[in-house]
Design a protein around this motif. Structure first.
Motif, short mmCIF file in Angstrom:
data_model
loop_
_atom_site.label_atom_id
_atom_site.label_comp_id
_atom_site.label_asym_id
_atom_site.label_seq_id
_atom_site.Cartn_x
_atom_site.Cartn_y
_atom_site.Cartn_z
N LEU A 75 -11.85 -16.92 11.06
CA LEU A 75 -12.79 -17.14 12.16
C LEU A 75 -13.77 -15.97 12.21
N GLY A 76 -13.23 -14.76 12.04
CA GLY A 76 -14.08 -13.56 12.04
C GLY A 76 -15.05 -13.58 10.88
N LEU A 77 -14.58 -13.99 9.70
CA LEU A 77 -15.45 -13.99 8.51
C LEU A 77 -16.58 -15.00 8.67
N PHE B 116 -13.30 -31.41 -12.34
CA PHE B 116 -14.56 -32.16 -12.27
C PHE B 116 -15.62 -31.54 -11.36
N PRO B 117 -15.27 -31.15 -10.13
CA PRO B 117 -16.30 -30.46 -9.34
C PRO B 117 -16.74 -29.15 -10.02
N ALA B 118 -15.80 -28.52 -10.74
CA ALA B 118 -16.16 -27.24 -11.39
C ALA B 118 -17.18 -27.46 -12.48
N ILE B 119 -17.04 -28.53 -13.28
CA ILE B 119 -17.95 -28.69 -14.41
C ILE B 119 -19.24 -29.41 -14.05
N HIS B 120 -19.26 -30.10 -12.89
CA HIS B 120 -20.46 -30.88 -12.61
C HIS B 120 -21.60 -30.00 -12.12
N VAL B 121 -21.30 -28.74 -11.74
CA VAL B 121 -22.33 -27.94 -11.08
C VAL B 121 -23.46 -27.51 -12.00
N GLY B 122 -23.29 -27.70 -13.30
CA GLY B 122 -24.36 -27.31 -14.21
C GLY B 122 -24.21 -25.88 -14.68
N ARG B 123 -24.46 -24.92 -13.77
CA ARG B 123 -24.30 -23.53 -14.17
C ARG B 123 -22.88 -23.07 -13.80
N VAL B 124 -21.95 -23.37 -14.70
CA VAL B 124 -20.53 -23.17 -14.41
C VAL B 124 -20.22 -21.69 -14.20
N TRP B 125 -20.99 -20.84 -14.88
CA TRP B 125 -20.66 -19.41 -14.83
C TRP B 125 -20.94 -18.78 -13.47
N VAL B 126 -21.63 -19.48 -12.59
CA VAL B 126 -21.81 -18.92 -11.25
C VAL B 126 -21.00 -19.70 -10.22
N LEU B 127 -19.93 -20.29 -10.69
CA LEU B 127 -19.07 -21.09 -9.81
C LEU B 127 -18.49 -20.25 -8.69
N TYR B 128 -18.33 -18.95 -8.94
CA TYR B 128 -17.73 -18.08 -7.92
C TYR B 128 -18.59 -17.98 -6.67
N TRP B 129 -19.82 -18.52 -6.70
CA TRP B 129 -20.65 -18.52 -5.50
C TRP B 129 -20.04 -19.32 -4.36
N VAL B 130 -19.12 -20.22 -4.67
CA VAL B 130 -18.49 -20.98 -3.57
C VAL B 130 -17.51 -20.12 -2.79
N PHE B 131 -17.12 -18.99 -3.33
CA PHE B 131 -16.17 -18.13 -2.61
C PHE B 131 -16.94 -17.09 -1.81
N PRO B 132 -16.42 -16.73 -0.65
CA PRO B 132 -17.14 -15.75 0.18
C PRO B 132 -16.97 -14.33 -0.37
N LEU B 133 -17.61 -14.05 -1.49
CA LEU B 133 -17.51 -12.73 -2.10
C LEU B 133 -18.77 -11.94 -1.78
N PRO B 134 -18.63 -10.68 -1.41
CA PRO B 134 -19.83 -9.86 -1.14
C PRO B 134 -20.62 -9.67 -2.43
N ASN B 135 -21.93 -9.74 -2.37
CA ASN B 135 -22.74 -9.49 -3.56
C ASN B 135 -24.08 -8.89 -3.16
N GLN B 136 -24.83 -8.45 -4.13
CA GLN B 136 -26.04 -7.69 -3.82
C GLN B 136 -27.12 -8.56 -3.19
N SER B 138 -26.53 -10.42 -0.78
CA SER B 138 -25.93 -10.64 0.55
C SER B 138 -25.95 -12.12 0.90
N MET B 139 -25.45 -12.90 -0.05
CA MET B 139 -25.49 -14.34 0.06
C MET B 139 -24.08 -14.87 0.36
N TRP B 140 -23.98 -15.72 1.36
CA TRP B 140 -22.67 -16.26 1.73
C TRP B 140 -22.67 -17.77 1.56
N PRO B 141 -21.50 -18.36 1.39
CA PRO B 141 -21.47 -19.82 1.28
C PRO B 141 -21.90 -20.48 2.59
N ASN B 142 -22.39 -21.71 2.49
CA ASN B 142 -22.76 -22.46 3.68
C ASN B 142 -21.52 -23.17 4.21
N TRP B 143 -20.97 -22.62 5.29
CA TRP B 143 -19.69 -23.15 5.82
C TRP B 143 -19.83 -24.54 6.39
#
Lengths: 182, 446
Positions: A75-77, B116-136, B138-143
């Motif tokens: 929730l916080g995140l 299947f969802p992993a391979i359909h995205v086209g640019r598979v190597w940036v699949l980690y964008w779906v995870f809320p990981l901090p990056n330069q 400052s982009m977050w997934p759309n919840w």
């Protein structure tokens, strides 16, 4: 932790005929005043906790706490990422539209609860543990097949090897053997 | 359980499968599966190199077989959790003979689904964008996106199923450890059984952990497929915004999953002589569930039609008439015949208990359920504007990747049969009459 610092010296192992005999034996061992004992069976025996005088497992509380922490953390995140760190207006919806986050909050709560149940169970059982004196008994291999055993450990306050052997024989234990820890 | 076996007989019947050298059948099936998996890998490499243009996607149909296969495989997985968790909570003892490989099936099916969802995205190597990981950036997934909900729901579903499966395996791995002859077996089963001693002080926590995992997996089954359904149902396209989607998808998932468990268990009990453990009564009960969920799916089909008419929305009405009588009528009628008509056979006890009938029926149900997802997706080929209409057809790469995913599934499944106990021994023993200490004949083993 006890088991790590002070290795178990040994235990006495007795075999019983059936789950009913094991249940009966558990009651007698408990009534005789032993505390550090266990009843081994290939499947959980119904009514054994009561016969051994064991309390309910506290695992439920562990799961509750870990699951709740997961929920609050997520929730916080979601709040911080969408309403504080990087505001992004999508179709005029509120920045912190918590209703839309419910599926994710639910999934993370379940995930954390599952980890709580799994790792909580392991730590309460002191597993993984690859060495235990009981594995020195050849006969004990039967426990995962169709064997029923009672073990009384040497760290029991009223442990006296000869007395324990005689006691286990008197309550119907067969093939009573002393298993050493080293 | 037939013939009232002793505890030792069950250990023997199940462990023997793992301890003996595999049969020629196993080697044959395994080589075919591995070959198909290699075909999948080759296709994926080509896909990553060339892009999703190699698929038959076109303008109205932007997500073709990938989403069809994704929903199909997730659906297959659901029966495993249903059998393990929900029937466990309902104290249905007949589940013990089939729950282990139903759970294994879940895990392998979800692996295929996640592909299947992993391979359909086209640019598979940036699949980690779906995870809320901090990056330069400052982009977050759309919840707010149902596709992100999928990531979390299916990922959680996979992890929980894996934990549930593994917890159930621990006592049985200890059995294999205690029977192991060779050094490598002793070490491997010894490591994975974690030092299990079968003491009641362990069983106490173990049983509660199992109960909790079953309890939290139950709402998870319902939520995961509802979220998968929401991928479709949040759209504005005709035929794709019906509120019936979540319950209808869940019923369909259980329907197809049970059919897959049926197919696999019929083969397994024949090949490994488990007729006494997987009894005709268990199979008959599974057929009853197939009948019930099949009728729920049939009800959903008719209700979709009714609402399309009743809504008075001409696009919605056209979408459904087009499904039944348009260019894809053949797929629609395969779906209806397999999913609605075939299960009706199970009204008759004679057919419900006949092994050949249920084997063929279970395969037809899975064919039908694949076509259900196909029909929903290709509805897209005729949207609001007739000028953008097109006919969607798959390319050879679509087909090879789908067939290859079956190779992956069966490779994993055959490895499971080879190295792990396919029936939950400790649970089967626990439901034998002599296991109950209050049973009248509980004086000893029969």
């Amino acid at each position: 932790m006890r088991s790590i610092f002070k290795p178990l010296r040994g235990l006495v192992l007795a075999e019983f005929e059936s789950s009913a005999a094991l249940l009966d034996a558990a009651r007698k061992v408990r009534e005789a005043g032993y505390e550090k004992f266990d009843c081994h069976s290939p499947f959980p025996v119904h009514g054994m906790d009561e016969a051994m005088g064991l309390k309910r497992s506290p695992l439920g509380y562990v799961v509750g706490v870990v699951g709740s922490l997961g929920l609050l953390g997520m929730l916080g995140l979601t709040w911080w990422t969408s309403a504080v760190d990087y505001k992004f207006l999508i179709s005029g919806k509120p920045f912190f539209s918590w209703q839309a986050y419910i599926p994710i909050l639910f999934a993370i709560t379940v995930l954390c609860s599952a980890f709580g149940a799994f790792f909580g169970m392991l730590s309460l059982n002191q597993l993984p543990r690859l060495f235990h004196p009981i594995f020195n008994s050849e006969r004990f291999a039967k426990v995962t097949d169709g064997g029923f055993f009672v073990s009384i450990q040497s760290d029991d306050p009223s442990y006296d090897e000869n007395k324990v052997v005689a006691f286990l024989q008197s309550i119907g234990g067969r093939n009573v053997e002393v298993v050493n820890g080293d | 359980m037939l013939g009232n076996p002793t505890f030792e007989k069950i250990t023997e019947a199940v462990s023997r499968i793992v301890e003996r050298k595999p049969t020629r059948w196993w080697y044959g099936l395994f080589s075919v599966s591995v070959a198909l998996t290699l075909m999948l890998v080759a296709n994926l490499v080509y896909l990553f190199w060339e892009g999703t243009g190699i698929w038959g996607l076109n303008n109205p149909v932007g997500w073709g077989w990938a989403i069809v296969n994704f929903v199909f495989w997730v659906g297959i997985g659901h029966a495993g959790t249903l059998i393990s968790a929900i029937l466990f909570l309902l104290r249905q003892r007949w589940r013990t003979s089939i729950n282990r490989f139903a759970e294994a099936m879940t895990i392998f099916a979800v692996i295929c689904a996640l592909l299947f969802p992993a391979i359909h995205v086209g640019r598979v190597w940036v699949l980690y964008w779906v995870f809320p990981l901090p990056n330069q950036m400052s982009m977050w997934p759309n919840w707010r996106s149902p596709l992100l909900w999928d990531t979390f729901a299916v990922g959680t579903y996979f992890t929980c199923s894996l934990l549930f499966w593994y917890v159930g395996l621990v006592p049985d791995l200890a059995t294999l450890r205690d029977r192991a002859k060779s050094k490598i077996r002793k070490i491997m089963y010894g490591l994975f059984s974690l030092g299990w001693r079968g003491g009641n002080r362990q069983w106490k926590h173990y049983e509660l952990a199992y109960l909790v995992l079953a309890g939290i997996s139950t709402p998870l089954v319902l939520s995961v497929h509802s979220i998968v359904a929401t991928d479709f149902a949040t759209s504005l396209l005709p035929g794709w915004h019906t509120t019936i989607f979540p319950p209808y998808f869940v019923a369909g998932a259980i329907f197809s999953g049970f059919a897959m468990v049926m197919t696999l268990s019929l083969i397994a009990r024949k090949v490994f002589n488990l007729e006494d453990i997987i009894t005709p009564r268990t199979l008959e009960r599974m057929n009853k569930i197939i009948l019930v969920t099949g009728m729920m799916v049939g009800y959903a089909y008719s209700m979709e039609f009714f609402i399309a008419w009743y809504s008075g929305n001409e696009y919605e009405r056209f979408a459904f008439i087009n499904r039944a009588f348009g260019p894809y009528a053949w797929a629609y009628w395969i779906m209806v015949s397999c999913n609605v008509i075939v299960p009706q056979l199970f009204w008759f006890k004679r057919l419900r208990t006949s092994i050949p009938v249920m084997f063929v029926a279970s395969i037809l149900v899975n064919v039908g359920m694949w076509f259900e997802r196909f029909v929903i997706v290709v509805t897209l080929s005729r949207d609001f504007l007739p000028s953008s209409w097109d006919y969607y057809s798959p390319t050879i790469y679509d087909i090879m990747i789908f067939v290859g995913s079956f190779g992956l599934f069966f490779t994993l499944f055959l490895l499971f049969l080879r190295y792990l106990p396919m029936v939950a021994m400790s649970e089967v023993k626990g439901v034998l009459p002599q296991a109950d200490p209050h049973h009248s004949h509980a004086g000893g083993h029969q």
